[in-house]
Design a protein around this motif. Structure first.
Motif, PDB file in Angstrom:
ATOM      1  N   VAL A  70      -5.075 -10.798  -4.770  1.00  0.00           N
ATOM      2  CA  VAL A  70      -5.896 -11.023  -3.582  1.00  0.00           C
ATOM      3  C   VAL A  70      -5.003 -10.902  -2.355  1.00  0.00           C
ATOM      4  CG1 VAL A  70      -7.200 -12.759  -2.274  1.00  0.00           C
ATOM      5  CG2 VAL A  70      -7.537 -12.568  -4.725  1.00  0.00           C
ATOM      6  N   ASN A  71      -5.556 -10.362  -1.300  1.00  0.00           N
ATOM      7  CA  ASN A  71      -4.842 -10.281  -0.035  1.00  0.00           C
ATOM      8  C   ASN A  71      -5.698 -10.904   1.054  1.00  0.00           C
ATOM      9  OD1 ASN A  71      -2.484  -8.545  -0.780  1.00  0.00           O
ATOM     10  ND2 ASN A  71      -4.155  -7.273  -1.492  1.00  0.00           N
ATOM     11  N   LYS A  76       0.121 -17.726  10.434  1.00  0.00           N
ATOM     12  CA  LYS A  76       1.070 -16.815  11.081  1.00  0.00           C
ATOM     13  C   LYS A  76       1.592 -15.810  10.062  1.00  0.00           C
ATOM     14  CE  LYS A  76       2.704 -19.776  14.775  1.00  0.00           C
ATOM     15  NZ  LYS A  76       2.376 -19.118  15.978  1.00  0.00           N
ATOM     16  N   GLY A  77       1.707 -14.571  10.505  1.00  0.00           N
ATOM     17  CA  GLY A  77       2.196 -13.524   9.630  1.00  0.00           C
ATOM     18  C   GLY A  77       1.095 -12.797   8.879  1.00  0.00           C
ATOM     19  N   GLN A  78      -0.141 -13.273   8.997  1.00  0.00           N
ATOM     20  CA  GLN A  78      -1.249 -12.643   8.291  1.00  0.00           C
ATOM     21  C   GLN A  78      -1.506 -11.250   8.862  1.00  0.00           C
ATOM     22  OE1 GLN A  78      -5.436 -14.180   8.591  1.00  0.00           O
ATOM     23  NE2 GLN A  78      -4.925 -14.869   6.534  1.00  0.00           N
ATOM     24  N   LEU A  79      -1.695 -10.295   7.976  1.00  0.00           N
ATOM     25  CA  LEU A  79      -1.956  -8.923   8.381  1.00  0.00           C
ATOM     26  C   LEU A  79      -3.414  -8.761   8.806  1.00  0.00           C
ATOM     27  CD1 LEU A  79      -0.129  -7.159   5.418  1.00  0.00           C
ATOM     28  CD2 LEU A  79       0.762  -7.559   7.714  1.00  0.00           C
ATOM     29  N   THR A  80      -3.677  -7.697   9.543  1.00  0.00           N
ATOM     30  CA  THR A  80      -5.051  -7.377   9.906  1.00  0.00           C
ATOM     31  C   THR A  80      -5.649  -6.465   8.838  1.00  0.00           C
ATOM     32  OG1 THR A  80      -4.449  -5.399  11.144  1.00  0.00           O
ATOM     33  CG2 THR A  80      -4.511  -7.492  12.378  1.00  0.00           C
ATOM     34  N   ILE A  81      -6.953  -6.353   8.844  1.00  0.00           N
ATOM     35  CA  ILE A  81      -7.637  -5.450   7.906  1.00  0.00           C
ATOM     36  C   ILE A  81      -7.125  -4.027   8.102  1.00  0.00           C
ATOM     37  CG2 ILE A  81      -9.867  -4.419   7.320  1.00  0.00           C
ATOM     38  CD1 ILE A  81     -11.096  -7.190   8.121  1.00  0.00           C
ATOM     39  N   ILE A  88      -3.722  -3.623   6.483  1.00  0.00           N
ATOM     40  CA  ILE A  88      -3.857  -3.566   5.023  1.00  0.00           C
ATOM     41  C   ILE A  88      -4.370  -2.196   4.588  1.00  0.00           C
ATOM     42  CG2 ILE A  88      -5.247  -4.425   3.082  1.00  0.00           C
ATOM     43  CD1 ILE A  88      -4.764  -7.236   4.154  1.00  0.00           C
ATOM     44  N   ASN A  89      -5.328  -1.670   5.301  1.00  0.00           N
ATOM     45  CA  ASN A  89      -5.843  -0.338   4.973  1.00  0.00           C
ATOM     46  C   ASN A  89      -4.756   0.721   5.071  1.00  0.00           C
ATOM     47  OD1 ASN A  89      -8.438  -1.160   4.353  1.00  0.00           O
ATOM     48  ND2 ASN A  89      -9.196  -0.849   6.434  1.00  0.00           N
ATOM     49  N   GLN A  90      -3.900   0.626   6.095  1.00  0.00           N
ATOM     50  CA  GLN A  90      -2.806   1.590   6.262  1.00  0.00           C
ATOM     51  C   GLN A  90      -1.805   1.480   5.105  1.00  0.00           C
ATOM     52  OE1 GLN A  90      -2.438   4.119   8.472  1.00  0.00           O
ATOM     53  NE2 GLN A  90      -4.506   3.574   9.095  1.00  0.00           N
ATOM     54  N   ILE A  91      -1.460   0.269   4.725  1.00  0.00           N
ATOM     55  CA  ILE A  91      -0.490   0.060   3.641  1.00  0.00           C
ATOM     56  C   ILE A  91      -1.054   0.552   2.317  1.00  0.00           C
ATOM     57  CG2 ILE A  91       0.737  -1.702   2.283  1.00  0.00           C
ATOM     58  CD1 ILE A  91       0.891  -3.300   4.993  1.00  0.00           C
TER      59      ILE A  91
END
Length: 88
Positions: free
Chosen positions: A60-61, A73-78, A81-84
């Protein structure tokens, strides 16, 4: 250990106090290869663990709708995540 207790999914989330904490957390993906795990470091210093978890197969992400709107803090954006995941 959660798996020894019968868990199907294990989660480890800790605050990163140094960048070395990311290595410790990400090593769990190798140690428990084939298992459903979520392993992240929180905080600015833990961002790399969130990216690494995506690449290594985190079950899960967590993501925010946009920068600065995360629940930790440090949480990525949607979008990040899509880019990665496209790169993977």
């Amino acid at each position: 250990e959660e798996f020894k207790k019968g868990a199907d999914i294990a989660k480890v989330a800790t605050m990163a106090t140094s960048t070395d904490d990311n290595v410790k957390i990400l090593s769990l993906f190798t140690k428990f290869k084939g298992k459903k795990i979520i392993a992240i470091c929180m905080g600015k210093k833990g961002e790399i663990s969130r990216m690494g978890g995506l690449i290594l197969g985190s079950y899960v992400n967590y993501a925010s709708s946009k920068k600065g709107k995360g629940t930790a803090k440090g949480q990525l954006t949607i979008e990040e995540i899509n880019q990665i995941t496209k790169w993977r």
